[in-house]
Write a protein that holds these residues in place. Structure first.
Motif, PDB file in Angstrom:
ATOM      1  N   TRP A  17     -68.308  20.642  11.450  1.00 24.37           N
ATOM      2  CA  TRP A  17     -67.497  19.433  11.602  1.00 24.37           C
ATOM      3  C   TRP A  17     -68.281  18.298  12.232  1.00 24.37           C
ATOM      4  O   TRP A  17     -67.982  17.125  12.015  1.00 24.37           O
ATOM      5  N   LEU A  20     -69.490  16.003   9.600  1.00 21.94           N
ATOM      6  CA  LEU A  20     -68.502  15.395   8.711  1.00 21.94           C
ATOM      7  C   LEU A  20     -68.731  13.897   8.556  1.00 21.94           C
ATOM      8  O   LEU A  20     -68.737  13.366   7.431  1.00 21.94           O
ATOM      9  N   PRO A 219     -68.315  21.122   5.900  1.00 22.98           N
ATOM     10  CA  PRO A 219     -67.172  20.664   6.695  1.00 22.98           C
ATOM     11  C   PRO A 219     -65.830  20.717   5.979  1.00 22.98           C
ATOM     12  O   PRO A 219     -64.782  20.850   6.614  1.00 22.98           O
ATOM     13  N   THR A 302     -58.339  23.816  12.042  1.00 25.84           N
ATOM     14  CA  THR A 302     -59.332  23.104  11.263  1.00 25.84           C
ATOM     15  C   THR A 302     -59.007  21.624  11.207  1.00 25.84           C
ATOM     16  O   THR A 302     -57.871  21.241  11.028  1.00 25.84           O
TER      17      THR A 302
END
Length: 303
Positions: A17, A20, A219, A302
């Protein structure tokens, strides 16, 4: 699988992440809904391979339709808003505002039965929103009205995911295999809306396609599955707290890549938002023994 190994697998999602924002910038100028379509298509294919390797087809048939609908809306809406925000405002600043969602999850969880807010929650909220205000007001560089739509989308993104995450508490758990269906349904919805609302602009060159494919693989793909393993079989409180490192890591990566200019204002905003989330998480961890026995409070799922 041991608890420690599951926790380590879950932490891989936090690292993914952190990429991202960088990969979203690299995928420009592909419009948000088309980017959603491509990335979730890739994430869905990863899921189908996962289902085949684990023999989980029977598990998918037992998942209620309302869970599929709710999960698909959650992952579709969050990423559509996130991609839109980073197209309309500087990546580092918009990304930090979007990362208010862990803090908002903690605050909104106080609305659930059996949950309550503590002083640490409110202090954390003040720190987090002070960081957001630092960004929106220009962080010492002056008010930049042209970025307000992007900042607004980023805030809406944080509100959307936190509301979805708290609401998902009421639906119960779904098997990891169901994430594949979430991704595929999100890809189909994104494609339909893209054809209606957007002009088709494919990723440009090797950088654009590489960034887009990596988004779908990492991601917006693998991260969903490894996080699901981590929160269900690992130390969920440790993972919940570790997820607050994502905004700091994301900002640092953007600065190293030369996409965001280092500044005291940006550093202060990152520290305030992360510190606020950590403070709120520590307040949540001081639950009575009975609450802990019944299960952990809301932790960030998530993103």
């Amino acid at each position: 699988m041991t608890r420690a190994r599951a926790t380590a697998i879950g932490f891989v999602a936090v690292l993914l992440w952190a990429l991202l924002a960088l990969l979203t910038v690299g995928s420009s100028p592909t419009p948000p809904l088309l980017l959603n379509t491509i990335c979730f298509g890739i994430g869905g294919v990863i899921g189908l391979i996962w289902v085949q390797m684990t023999g989980s087809w029977a598990h998918l048939r037992r998942v209620p339709l309302r869970v599929y609908a709710f999960g698909s809306i959650g992952v579709f809406g969050y990423h559509a808003l996130y991609f839109s925000a980073l197209r309309a405002a500087p990546a580092a600043e918009a990304g930090l505002i979007a990362y208010l969602w862990p803090l908002l999850i903690v605050l909104l969880s106080g609305l659930l039965p059996g949950e309550k807010l503590r002083t640490g929650h409110f202090l954390g909220a003040l720190l987090g929103f002070a960081g957001a205000a630092c960004i929106i007001t220009g962080g010492g560089e002056g008010f930049q009205a042209q970025y307000l739509p992007g900042y607004g989308l980023a805030l809406l993104c944080a509100l959307f995911w936190s509301s979805y995450s708290v609401g998902s508490r009421l639906l119960g758990d779904a098997p990891t295999a169901s994430v594949a269906v979430f991704c595929l349904l999100s890809a189909l919805a994104s494609l339909g809306l893209h054809l209606l609302l957007e002009e088709t602009v494919w990723p440009v060159g090797a950088l654009g396609w590489t960034s887009t494919v990596l988004l779908g693989l990492g991601p917006v793909g693998l991260a969903f599955y490894v996080w699901d393993i981590g929160v269900k079989q690992g130390d969920i409180q440790m993972l919940g707290t570790s997820s607050y490192a994502a905004p700091l890591l994301s900002t640092l990566i953007l600065v190293i890549a030369g996409i965001a200019a280092p500044s005291w204002g940006l550093a202060l905003a990152a520290l305030l938002i992360t510190a606020g989330a950590v403070l709120a998480a520590r307040a949540s961890s001081t639950t009575p023994a009975q609450d802990v026995a019944e299960g952990p409070a809301i932790t960030p799922p998530t993103p």
